[in-house]
Design an enzyme around this catalytic site. Structure first.
Site, mmCIF file in Angstrom:
data_model
loop_
_atom_site.group_PDB
_atom_site.id
_atom_site.type_symbol
_atom_site.label_atom_id
_atom_site.label_comp_id
_atom_site.label_asym_id
_atom_site.label_seq_id
_atom_site.Cartn_x
_atom_site.Cartn_y
_atom_site.Cartn_z
ATOM 1 N N CYS A 56 1.557 38.199 107.060
ATOM 2 C CA CYS A 56 1.165 39.471 106.344
ATOM 3 C C CYS A 56 1.742 40.499 106.952
ATOM 4 C CB CYS A 56 -0.604 39.528 106.557
ATOM 5 S SG CYS A 56 -0.989 41.230 106.229
ATOM 6 N N ASP A 63 -0.613 33.650 106.404
ATOM 7 C CA ASP A 63 -1.073 33.579 105.030
ATOM 8 C C ASP A 63 -0.645 32.181 104.566
ATOM 9 O OD1 ASP A 63 -2.581 36.172 104.700
ATOM 10 O OD2 ASP A 63 -0.566 37.085 104.194
#
Length: 144
Positions: A56, A63
């Site tokens: 992120c 992620d």
């Protein structure tokens, strides 16, 4: 045991802690193609990449996503190991869900120039939010 001897600690030496061959392959990875074995025949190729990771750009948290690629090749087909290495190159990049999906599609189209391609990035939920990005590209003159 003499004082000059040290027992094996299982800790990698400086020599073995250099870049591993897989890391080197990922770093050097680029999308490559080969000639379509059936040009002129419309057929679909489905590829699932279930271990996509990136970071992120705001929090730095990892992620995780599954990338689904569905395409109709034209003159070339993407080589699967090259695709895997290319996608693995995102694991340490700070990039949004939207930008990563769009960049993968842009690079795929530039390398392979398919008649049609749909990319779906299905990100695992984080903080009670589940995101899916779906993008479609159709080659000029191929209709919708």
């Amino acid at each position: 045991m003499h004082d000059s001897q040290t027992p094996s600690t299982g800790t990698p030496s400086a020599e073995s802690s250099s870049m591993k061959y897989g890391e080197r392959e990922i770093q050097e990875g680029q999308l490559i193609t080969f000639p379509n074995p059936r040009p002129g025949r419309r057929y679909e190729i489905r590829v699932t990449l279930p271990e996509f990771t990136c970071k992120c750009p705001f929090s730095g948290y990892p992620d995780f996503a599954t990338i689904h690629l569905l395409y109709v090749p034209d003159e070339t087909v993407v080589e699967l190991k090259a695709l895997k290495l290319y996608v693995n190159g995102y694991r340490d990049r700070y990039i949004s869900h939207e930008e990563s999906a769009n960049q993968i599609l842009d690079d795929f189209v530039a390398a392979c120039d398919p008649l049609e391609v749909t990319l779906r990035a299905d990100f695992l939920p984080r903080g009670n939010v589940h995101t899916e990005i779906e993008i479609r590209h159709v080659k000029d003159g191929q209709g919708t």
